[in-house]
Design a protein around this motif. Structure first.
Motif, PDB file in Angstrom:
ATOM      1  N   ALA A  12      33.587  37.457  26.635  1.00  0.00           N
ATOM      2  CA  ALA A  12      34.891  37.510  25.867  1.00  0.00           C
ATOM      3  C   ALA A  12      35.200  38.834  24.388  1.00  0.00           C
ATOM      4  N   LEU A  13      34.235  38.583  23.861  1.00  0.00           N
ATOM      5  CA  LEU A  13      33.843  38.948  22.457  1.00  0.00           C
ATOM      6  C   LEU A  13      34.694  40.726  23.129  1.00  0.00           C
ATOM      7  N   GLN A  14      33.039  41.125  24.334  1.00  0.00           N
ATOM      8  CA  GLN A  14      33.992  42.689  24.324  1.00  0.00           C
ATOM      9  C   GLN A  14      35.326  42.621  25.397  1.00  0.00           C
ATOM     10  N   HIS A  15      35.115  42.214  26.257  1.00  0.00           N
ATOM     11  CA  HIS A  15      36.518  41.412  26.798  1.00  0.00           C
ATOM     12  C   HIS A  15      38.233  41.911  25.228  1.00  0.00           C
ATOM     13  N   ASN A  16      37.969  41.483  24.798  1.00  0.00           N
ATOM     14  CA  ASN A  16      38.648  41.586  22.985  1.00  0.00           C
ATOM     15  C   ASN A  16      39.251  42.909  22.582  1.00  0.00           C
ATOM     16  N   PHE A  17      37.304  43.294  21.987  1.00  0.00           N
ATOM     17  CA  PHE A  17      37.936  44.361  21.837  1.00  0.00           C
ATOM     18  C   PHE A  17      38.553  45.764  22.707  1.00  0.00           C
ATOM     19  N   GLN A  18      38.166  45.028  23.385  1.00  0.00           N
ATOM     20  CA  GLN A  18      38.845  46.712  24.658  1.00  0.00           C
ATOM     21  C   GLN A  18      40.206  46.429  24.970  1.00  0.00           C
ATOM     22  N   ARG A  19      40.823  45.308  24.862  1.00  0.00           N
ATOM     23  CA  ARG A  19      42.009  45.006  24.330  1.00  0.00           C
ATOM     24  C   ARG A  19      42.825  45.509  23.096  1.00  0.00           C
ATOM     25  N   VAL A  20      41.590  45.312  22.259  1.00  0.00           N
ATOM     26  CA  VAL A  20      42.253  46.387  21.194  1.00  0.00           C
ATOM     27  C   VAL A  20      42.251  47.833  21.254  1.00  0.00           C
ATOM     28  N   LYS A  21      41.467  48.146  21.793  1.00  0.00           N
ATOM     29  CA  LYS A  21      41.862  49.128  22.077  1.00  0.00           C
ATOM     30  C   LYS A  21      42.044  50.276  22.971  1.00  0.00           C
ATOM     31  N   GLN A  22      42.959  49.297  24.206  1.00  0.00           N
ATOM     32  CA  GLN A  22      44.072  49.663  25.007  1.00  0.00           C
ATOM     33  C   GLN A  22      45.124  49.214  24.271  1.00  0.00           C
ATOM     34  N   LEU A  23      45.329  48.827  23.422  1.00  0.00           N
ATOM     35  CA  LEU A  23      47.257  48.856  22.547  1.00  0.00           C
ATOM     36  C   LEU A  23      46.691  49.564  21.490  1.00  0.00           C
ATOM     37  N   VAL A  24      45.672  50.386  20.832  1.00  0.00           N
ATOM     38  CA  VAL A  24      45.524  51.802  19.663  1.00  0.00           C
ATOM     39  C   VAL A  24      44.688  52.663  20.542  1.00  0.00           C
ATOM     40  N   PHE A  49      30.796  44.137  19.374  1.00  0.00           N
ATOM     41  CA  PHE A  49      31.829  45.501  18.864  1.00  0.00           C
ATOM     42  C   PHE A  49      30.893  46.684  18.925  1.00  0.00           C
ATOM     43  N   ASP A  50      30.131  46.974  19.443  1.00  0.00           N
ATOM     44  CA  ASP A  50      29.157  48.047  19.622  1.00  0.00           C
ATOM     45  C   ASP A  50      29.772  49.143  19.108  1.00  0.00           C
ATOM     46  N   GLU A  51      31.306  49.595  20.229  1.00  0.00           N
ATOM     47  CA  GLU A  51      31.663  50.526  19.954  1.00  0.00           C
ATOM     48  C   GLU A  51      32.606  50.668  18.963  1.00  0.00           C
ATOM     49  N   ALA A  52      32.939  49.784  18.179  1.00  0.00           N
ATOM     50  CA  ALA A  52      33.847  49.424  16.667  1.00  0.00           C
ATOM     51  C   ALA A  52      33.424  50.880  15.918  1.00  0.00           C
ATOM     52  N   ASP A  53      34.425  51.564  15.061  1.00  0.00           N
ATOM     53  CA  ASP A  53      34.121  52.906  14.618  1.00  0.00           C
ATOM     54  C   ASP A  53      33.708  52.271  13.563  1.00  0.00           C
ATOM     55  N   ALA A  54      33.976  50.927  12.607  1.00  0.00           N
ATOM     56  CA  ALA A  54      33.737  50.403  11.374  1.00  0.00           C
ATOM     57  C   ALA A  54      33.312  49.069  11.425  1.00  0.00           C
ATOM     58  N   PHE A  55      32.839  48.147  10.087  1.00  0.00           N
ATOM     59  CA  PHE A  55      33.721  46.756  10.353  1.00  0.00           C
ATOM     60  C   PHE A  55      34.098  46.695   8.993  1.00  0.00           C
ATOM     61  N   GLY A  56      34.863  45.128   8.844  1.00  0.00           N
ATOM     62  CA  GLY A  56      35.362  44.445   7.788  1.00  0.00           C
ATOM     63  C   GLY A  56      34.753  43.789   7.239  1.00  0.00           C
ATOM     64  N   VAL A  57      34.577  43.610   5.863  1.00  0.00           N
ATOM     65  CA  VAL A  57      33.971  41.887   5.514  1.00  0.00           C
ATOM     66  C   VAL A  57      34.418  41.982   4.201  1.00  0.00           C
ATOM     67  N   ALA A  58      34.163  40.434   3.140  1.00  0.00           N
ATOM     68  CA  ALA A  58      34.893  40.703   2.312  1.00  0.00           C
ATOM     69  C   ALA A  58      33.879  40.486   0.662  1.00  0.00           C
TER      70      ALA A  58
END
Length: 359
Positions: A12-24, A49-58
């Motif tokens: 599901a996490l991978q699906h949601n990441f690909q949904r982001v890529k679809q939108l962006v 999220f191994d295809e992410a360009d970067a990660f954001g943390v606080a």
């Protein structure tokens, strides 16, 4: 063994990441994994999220956790560093910083050569009306122009206060300031879209988007479900029935004797409570799910147990019958609404008591 589990669905996490890529399709994606990846867990999140360009943390500790897992993707500290010593560590670990006040700029300049040699970008935060962090116009223009003249690679960053309400007048106020600063500082990369803005403002995707809650299968909107958005719940929070009681009309259930049975009822006790992170202060009727059917929660939530009305499905339940607190049938956003809060909070405040399962 107590049957309280949090099951994380990496698919599901991978699906949601690909949904982001679809939108962006053109912008780079900075996956927000702060607060233990919104309660999901940092390790399964960054693996998914191994295809992410970067990660954001606080904060720096969250970034260092990612580095300890062996992941070397770019990381952005969205609150920046909290001391000069942290700046030294950030540079050594190749972690990029947001700057939002003068002291952070001073720390940055103390490590100017090392920061630039590491190839790190400086994310400069615009306070366009949310009034949490950032430099206001025109100060931020001076800051960015100075940084650029001194050889820093800058990203103009902004955060919407009301991205989930597209007709809110503050949005246009913030956008106009962002565009003003962008025009004054060209060329410059820009990042302003969280999950809600990814959907509502495709024209503002620019160079980097910063999805958070949508990655984990919940919705940033009050009036649009995760299903509406095309994302899948990544967390299944389950427990089990540990007792079944028959009560008479007029009897009470739970602390404070707040719930009075309107009829003869079958009440089941479930091994979950606020000690596990299940919310207590419900302002609306709440439900759990058993075999895809919604079942009412009755009486107060205790530290370790809740009580549910299984009168209508009594023939289907026994000791050890699984109960979904939230997941696919009972969405976390719906539980949050009944609790007068948002799905983000419920995901983030789960305790370590329930057993974690990664699928």
């Amino acid at each position: 063994m107590r049957q309280a589990t949090v099951c994380i669905h990496k698919q599901a996490l991978q699906h949601n990441f690909q949904r982001v890529k679809q939108l962006v399709p053109t912008a780079k994606v900075v996956c927000m994994v702060k607060a233990n990846a919104y309660g999901i867990g940092v390790q399964p999140a960054i693996e998914a999220f191994d295809e992410a360009d970067a990660f954001g943390v606080a904060c720096l500790d969250e970034a260092l956790e990612i580095r300890k897992l062996g992941n070397q993707k770019p990381i952005t500290l969205i609150e920046g560093v909290f001391s000069q010593n942290e700046m030294a560590i950030a540079v050594a670990e190749k972690i990029e910083c947001i700057v939002h006040h003068q002291q952070q700029l001073d720390w940055l300049y103390n490590y100017k050569e090392q920061y630039q040699q590491a190839g790190l970008k400086v994310w400069v935060k615009l306070n366009s009306g949310m009034n949490r962090l950032g430099f206001k116009v025109p100060e931020i223009i001076d800051v960015i122009q100075q940084l650029k003249s001194d050889g820093f690679h800058c990203v103009l960053a902004m955060h919407f206060a009301n991205a989930d309400v597209p007709d809110h007048p503050m949005n246009q106020h913030q956008i106009s300031q962002l565009l003003q600063v962008k025009a004054a500082c060209m060329p410059i990369e820009v990042s302003c879209c969280n999950s809600a803005a990814i959907f509502n403002y495709p024209e503002l995707h620019f160079d980097y988007v910063r999805p958070g809650i949508m990655l984990y299968g919940a919705s940033p909107f009050e009036d649009r479900s995760a299903q509406d958005l095309g994302v899948q719940p990544a967390m299944q929070f389950n427990a089990a029935i540990i007792a079944i009681n028959q009560i008479k009309a007029g009897e009470f259930v739970g602390y404070g004797s707040r719930y009075k049975a309107p009829k003869d009822m079958t009440i089941a006790v479930v091994s979950i409570g606020y000690g596990d992170g299940y919310p207590r202060a419900f302002v609306k009727d709440n439900f759990v799910a058993i075999e895809g059917q919604l079942v009412p929660v009755v009486g107060r939530v205790s530290m370790d147990m809740i009580t549910i009305d299984v009168t209508d499905i009594a023939a289907q339940v026994t000791i050890d019958t699984p109960v979904e607190l939230w997941g696919k049938t009972r969405l976390v956003d719906d539980v949050a609404t009944a609790n007068g809060t948002i799905g983000y909070e419920l995901l983030c405040r789960l305790t370590n008591r329930p057993k974690r399962i990664i699928e």
